[in-house]
Write a protein that holds these residues in place. Structure first.
Motif, PDB file in Angstrom:
ATOM      1  N   PRO A  49     -30.855  27.579   9.124  1.00 30.44           N
ATOM      2  CA  PRO A  49     -30.039  26.582   8.316  1.00 30.44           C
ATOM      3  C   PRO A  49     -29.211  27.562   7.079  1.00 30.44           C
ATOM      4  O   PRO A  49     -29.904  28.765   6.879  1.00 30.44           O
ATOM      5  N   ASP A  50     -28.299  27.184   6.740  1.00 28.46           N
ATOM      6  CA  ASP A  50     -27.818  28.005   5.486  1.00 28.46           C
ATOM      7  C   ASP A  50     -27.215  26.874   4.438  1.00 28.46           C
ATOM      8  O   ASP A  50     -27.081  25.678   4.650  1.00 28.46           O
ATOM      9  N   THR A  51     -27.049  27.556   3.325  1.00 30.79           N
ATOM     10  CA  THR A  51     -26.357  26.533   1.956  1.00 30.79           C
ATOM     11  C   THR A  51     -24.943  26.521   2.139  1.00 30.79           C
ATOM     12  O   THR A  51     -24.457  27.731   2.142  1.00 30.79           O
ATOM     13  N   ARG A  52     -24.250  25.354   2.278  1.00 32.30           N
ATOM     14  CA  ARG A  52     -23.226  25.361   2.629  1.00 32.30           C
ATOM     15  C   ARG A  52     -22.293  24.879   1.491  1.00 32.30           C
ATOM     16  O   ARG A  52     -21.062  25.762   1.431  1.00 32.30           O
ATOM     17  N   SER A  53     -22.691  24.351   0.609  1.00 29.59           N
ATOM     18  CA  SER A  53     -21.950  24.254  -0.851  1.00 29.59           C
ATOM     19  C   SER A  53     -23.074  23.855  -1.795  1.00 29.59           C
ATOM     20  O   SER A  53     -24.057  23.362  -1.829  1.00 29.59           O
ATOM     21  N   ILE A  54     -22.595  24.094  -3.142  1.00 33.68           N
ATOM     22  CA  ILE A  54     -23.322  23.991  -4.364  1.00 33.68           C
ATOM     23  C   ILE A  54     -22.430  23.175  -5.423  1.00 33.68           C
ATOM     24  O   ILE A  54     -21.277  23.485  -5.644  1.00 33.68           O
ATOM     25  N   GLU A  77     -37.379  27.954  -1.079  1.00 32.56           N
ATOM     26  CA  GLU A  77     -38.033  28.044  -0.136  1.00 32.56           C
ATOM     27  C   GLU A  77     -39.109  27.075   0.138  1.00 32.56           C
ATOM     28  O   GLU A  77     -39.826  26.912   1.256  1.00 32.56           O
ATOM     29  N   ARG A  78     -39.515  26.333  -1.040  1.00 32.86           N
ATOM     30  CA  ARG A  78     -40.601  25.655  -0.901  1.00 32.86           C
ATOM     31  C   ARG A  78     -40.640  24.099  -1.118  1.00 32.86           C
ATOM     32  O   ARG A  78     -41.235  23.242  -1.518  1.00 32.86           O
ATOM     33  N   VAL A  79     -39.022  23.681  -1.008  1.00 39.01           N
ATOM     34  CA  VAL A  79     -38.798  22.262  -1.037  1.00 39.01           C
ATOM     35  C   VAL A  79     -39.525  21.443  -0.048  1.00 39.01           C
ATOM     36  O   VAL A  79     -39.619  21.843   1.077  1.00 39.01           O
ATOM     37  N   PRO A  80     -40.016  20.326  -0.431  1.00 38.17           N
ATOM     38  CA  PRO A  80     -40.800  19.479   0.626  1.00 38.17           C
ATOM     39  C   PRO A  80     -39.836  19.154   1.845  1.00 38.17           C
ATOM     40  O   PRO A  80     -38.819  19.123   1.614  1.00 38.17           O
ATOM     41  N   GLY A  81     -40.292  19.478   3.036  1.00 36.59           N
ATOM     42  CA  GLY A  81     -39.440  19.148   4.406  1.00 36.59           C
ATOM     43  C   GLY A  81     -38.860  20.679   4.689  1.00 36.59           C
ATOM     44  O   GLY A  81     -37.806  20.345   5.601  1.00 36.59           O
ATOM     45  N   ARG A  82     -38.830  21.703   3.837  1.00 38.05           N
ATOM     46  CA  ARG A  82     -38.225  22.920   4.124  1.00 38.05           C
ATOM     47  C   ARG A  82     -38.242  23.034   5.693  1.00 38.05           C
ATOM     48  O   ARG A  82     -37.191  23.496   6.418  1.00 38.05           O
ATOM     49  N   ARG A  83     -39.471  22.995   6.501  1.00 41.03           N
ATOM     50  CA  ARG A  83     -39.492  23.318   7.484  1.00 41.03           C
ATOM     51  C   ARG A  83     -38.721  22.495   8.565  1.00 41.03           C
ATOM     52  O   ARG A  83     -38.732  22.656   9.872  1.00 41.03           O
ATOM     53  N   THR A  84     -38.184  21.334   8.178  1.00 43.04           N
ATOM     54  CA  THR A  84     -37.548  20.606   9.217  1.00 43.04           C
ATOM     55  C   THR A  84     -35.933  20.942   9.058  1.00 43.04           C
ATOM     56  O   THR A  84     -35.289  20.544   9.916  1.00 43.04           O
ATOM     57  N   TRP A  85     -35.631  21.943   8.397  1.00 44.38           N
ATOM     58  CA  TRP A  85     -34.320  22.267   8.236  1.00 44.38           C
ATOM     59  C   TRP A  85     -33.834  22.822   9.599  1.00 44.38           C
ATOM     60  O   TRP A  85     -34.873  23.549  10.188  1.00 44.38           O
ATOM     61  N   TYR A  86     -32.585  22.722  10.010  1.00 45.75           N
ATOM     62  CA  TYR A  86     -32.247  23.208  11.462  1.00 45.75           C
ATOM     63  C   TYR A  86     -30.887  23.405  11.588  1.00 45.75           C
ATOM     64  O   TYR A  86     -29.856  23.103  10.562  1.00 45.75           O
ATOM     65  N   ALA A 138     -27.720  21.297  -3.791  1.00 39.30           N
ATOM     66  CA  ALA A 138     -27.293  22.473  -3.009  1.00 39.30           C
ATOM     67  C   ALA A 138     -27.302  21.862  -1.606  1.00 39.30           C
ATOM     68  O   ALA A 138     -28.392  21.360  -0.961  1.00 39.30           O
ATOM     69  N   ASN A 139     -26.171  22.024  -0.933  1.00 37.37           N
ATOM     70  CA  ASN A 139     -26.305  21.117   0.427  1.00 37.37           C
ATOM     71  C   ASN A 139     -26.499  22.263   1.538  1.00 37.37           C
ATOM     72  O   ASN A 139     -25.942  23.151   1.749  1.00 37.37           O
ATOM     73  N   VAL A 140     -27.536  21.951   1.961  1.00 36.68           N
ATOM     74  CA  VAL A 140     -28.399  22.802   3.201  1.00 36.68           C
ATOM     75  C   VAL A 140     -27.628  22.233   4.607  1.00 36.68           C
ATOM     76  O   VAL A 140     -27.647  21.034   4.847  1.00 36.68           O
ATOM     77  N   HIS A 141     -27.218  23.118   5.341  1.00 36.04           N
ATOM     78  CA  HIS A 141     -26.642  22.499   6.837  1.00 36.04           C
ATOM     79  C   HIS A 141     -27.702  23.460   8.064  1.00 36.04           C
ATOM     80  O   HIS A 141     -27.506  24.440   8.050  1.00 36.04           O
ATOM     81  N   VAL A 142     -28.442  22.233   8.412  1.00 34.24           N
ATOM     82  CA  VAL A 142     -28.767  21.097   8.156  1.00 34.24           C
ATOM     83  C   VAL A 142     -30.159  20.821   7.593  1.00 34.24           C
ATOM     84  O   VAL A 142     -30.997  21.199   7.956  1.00 34.24           O
ATOM     85  N   GLY A 143     -30.039  20.103   6.312  1.00 39.53           N
ATOM     86  CA  GLY A 143     -31.329  20.304   5.506  1.00 39.53           C
ATOM     87  C   GLY A 143     -31.230  19.349   4.191  1.00 39.53           C
ATOM     88  O   GLY A 143     -31.838  19.325   3.436  1.00 39.53           O
ATOM     89  N   GLY A 144     -30.084  18.555   4.286  1.00 41.67           N
ATOM     90  CA  GLY A 144     -29.973  17.426   3.333  1.00 41.67           C
ATOM     91  C   GLY A 144     -29.423  18.080   1.962  1.00 41.67           C
ATOM     92  O   GLY A 144     -28.508  19.184   2.098  1.00 41.67           O
TER      93      GLY A 144
END
Length: 210
Positions: A38-43, A22-31, A52-58
């Motif tokens: 946003p959710d973790t879609r694949s690992i 939850e402390r990844v730089p840019g975390r607040r820009t996920w959407y 860890a693929n976050v949708h939408v979060g890189g």
């Protein structure tokens, strides 16, 4: 107030909250485009790093089994699936097939040969990368493509397949054996197709699946 909930990881000591995620730089820009969290879609992992693929979060990356994370690909690449092969990381994105040859530090986007760039799922099958592509989230004109894992044009897999699928071949719905002996994908209408030649030809082996 309900306390925050964090992802977890299993260790010898049991389940631990992975607060660092939850402390990844840019975390607040996920959407998400529709406004939900946003959710973790694949690992995926390659023995050295976890992606860890976050949708939408890189694709945040961890080099210490989840104790810390750093961002890699641009958030707005809109990643739907991440997987690895020796020396490479692949991601199916809204902009095409993303590839990194340095563990996620830099990415290139492969679109050559695709009829459209909206990609949802993929896998490595021997020396071949497989990826699904369509015209957008609705999945209109969806197809499966294959290409050399080390680069070059992607070509549409047509032998044994319908001209188009009406819905996206979605995240997690393509898989393959690393030795190239078998690949498979499932469709939203309950069909399963398999290939024994790295995606050159396909055969329908099941239908009407729930």
């Amino acid at each position: 107030m309900e306390p925050p909930r964090f992802p977890g990881r299993f260790t010898q000591a049991g389940v631990e909250e992975m607060v660092a995620f939850e402390r990844v730089p840019g975390r607040r820009t996920w959407y998400t485009p529709w406004g939900d969290p946003p959710d973790t879609r694949s690992i995926a992992e390659d023995g050295t790093a976890v992606y860890a693929n976050v949708h939408v979060g890189g694709i945040p990356r961890s080099l210490d089994l989840g104790a810390s994370w750093v961002p890699t690909i641009d958030v707005d690449a809109d990643v739907h699936d991440v997987w690895t092969a020796p020396g490479r990381v692949f991601a199916a994105c809204a902009r095409g097939l993303a590839v990194s040859e340095d563990g996620g530090d830099a990415w290139t986007i492969r679109t050559e040969g695709l009829h459209a760039t909206y990609c949802r799922a993929g896998a490595i099958c021997g020396a071949t990368v497989l990826v699904s592509a369509s015209t957008g989230p609705s999945g209109i004109n969806s197809a499966v493509y294959r290409g050399k894992a080390d680069g070059g044009n992607l070509e549409r897999s047509a032998r044994g397949l319908p001209e188009w699928f009406d819905e996206n071949i979605d995240s997690h719905c393509i898989d393959a054996l690393a030795d190239g002996s078998l690949a498979a994908f499932a469709t939203a209408d309950g069909r399963v197709f398999v290939s024994e030649d790295e995606g050159i030809s396909w055969a329908e082996v099941a239908s009407s699946m729930p």
